[in-house]
Design an enzyme around this catalytic site. Sequence first.
Site, PDB file in Angstrom:
ATOM      1  N   PRO A  93       0.789  -0.875   0.119  1.00 55.94           N
ATOM      2  CA  PRO A  93       0.002  -0.327   0.245  1.00 55.94           C
ATOM      3  C   PRO A  93       0.477   0.971   0.216  1.00 55.94           C
ATOM      4  CG  PRO A  93       0.206  -1.386   2.101  1.00 55.94           C
ATOM      5  CD  PRO A  93       1.392  -2.123   1.280  1.00 55.94           C
ATOM      6  N   ASP A 140       6.078   2.238   2.231  1.00 53.55           N
ATOM      7  CA  ASP A 140       5.123   0.918   2.004  1.00 53.55           C
ATOM      8  C   ASP A 140       4.740   1.574   3.739  1.00 53.55           C
ATOM      9  OD1 ASP A 140       3.566  -1.273   2.732  1.00 53.55           O
ATOM     10  OD2 ASP A 140       5.846  -2.348   2.030  1.00 53.55           O
ATOM     11  N   HIS A 141       3.431   1.235   3.582  1.00 52.86           N
ATOM     12  CA  HIS A 141       2.298   1.904   4.290  1.00 52.86           C
ATOM     13  C   HIS A 141       2.256   0.655   5.507  1.00 52.86           C
ATOM     14  CE1 HIS A 141       0.395   4.854   7.300  1.00 52.86           C
ATOM     15  NE2 HIS A 141      -0.563   5.123   6.177  1.00 52.86           N
ATOM     16  N   ARG A 142       2.314  -0.286   5.131  1.00 53.17           N
ATOM     17  CA  ARG A 142       2.278  -2.250   5.840  1.00 53.17           C
ATOM     18  C   ARG A 142       3.608  -1.408   6.755  1.00 53.17           C
ATOM     19  NH1 ARG A 142       2.918  -6.951   2.059  1.00 53.17           N
ATOM     20  NH2 ARG A 142       4.755  -4.721   1.391  1.00 53.17           N
TER      21      ARG A 142
END
Length: 454
Positions: A248, A424-426
Amino acid sequence: MTTDFRLPDLGEGLTEAEIVQWLVAPGDTVTLNQTLAEVETAKAIVELPSPYDGIVATLHAEAGDTVAVGAPLIAFDVDGEDSASDASTPAEGGAAASAAEPATQANLVGYGAAPSGGARPARRARRAAGTAASIVDTAVLEAAPHDALPTGPVETVQGERPRSTPPVRAHAKQLGVDLVLVAAEVGDRPITRADVDAYAERVAPAVPSPPTARPAAELDGERETRIAIRGVRKHTAEAMVQSAFTAPHVTCFHTVDVTETMDLIASLREDRALSGHRIGPLVVIAKAVCLALGRTPGLNSRWDAEAGEIVQHHYVDLGIAAATERGLIVPNIRDADRMSLIGLADALTALTETARSGRTSPAELAGGTFSITNIGVFGIDAGTPILPPGQSGILAVGAVRPQPWVHRGDLAVRQVMTLSLSFDHRVVDGAEGARFLKDVADVLQEPGRAMLMA
């Protein structure tokens, strides 16, 4: 006996390669480690050395064909008893070579030990459609005026093919320049694009101009061109689709006054002691990124879905996106965080020159931990870069422009740049991404702040 040599595993998970060109033909006598062909993988152009001393019996593929790893590539007639054998892996190739009693174990994909005796055998001349490479006496070239240089067919004799890379050969072909003539001037070193350009400019009246594109009306009614998706373009497309639909992405932007950084660069360029080093904005940005990653380790991490872990790297292998004739590649500067500003400048110069010459190896394109893409070189201010697979952050660097700016309470014209960070929003939350971007911006706005972050 007749022995097949199969396309070896080229590493980095690559499953196939395209034959760029053969450097041998059926009937040629080859020596151990002599270059047989140039093949293009999804990441780089690689030279394949011969695993045998012998005679080329059959070429199982033609230039332009895509061959899977493990598929037969070329057959040799080698000394030994009449029995067939195969060479497909380094271990198997070594066993077959032993049966043929070569000088030493085969050196696959350009790595490993050279034949006994030290020096690697010289590359054999490429055989082309019934003729050998053209050789011109260097003394004649040096003595003759430029308008007297040979431009038409010259007498051909058996000799070594001029040393150059596929992009340089394509460029020379486009300009109508004979690389043999260029090789006679540059000597034993490989021919570069600059050598070709300099030669073409010097003999401009004699070198035919490349054909111009025909108008659409003259293309026999054809209104479109189809280009095969392969090589770097294919790999880049697959990697970007995988990244875009797996991680994401979040992108944030920050516009910063870089006037002091530009002043610093100007002063360093005036320093005679640093004249041998190319220090530009990208070098300073690379240093700022390395410093900022030490304070925000999430940006220097990767998401390991199989293990269910986030892997934080305690080193920075800094990827630098480079636009080449083969497409976009991202070679890495290993352990960039341990380098000084001068070290980064030299590493970036070497990386750029290698990428432009088409000599970047697959190993240099693998394993990056964070990347920078310089879109400012195209006059672009900002963008939303896609993460390279396996990385959690990429910084796009915009163009430096003079703009009105409030500086110390007054309106002034300052040098301004926009930074675009995708992450990467993870792995990285918004606060950490913002802190990283501000750390980079602070160093660019006031380079002296690097002393507080080191």
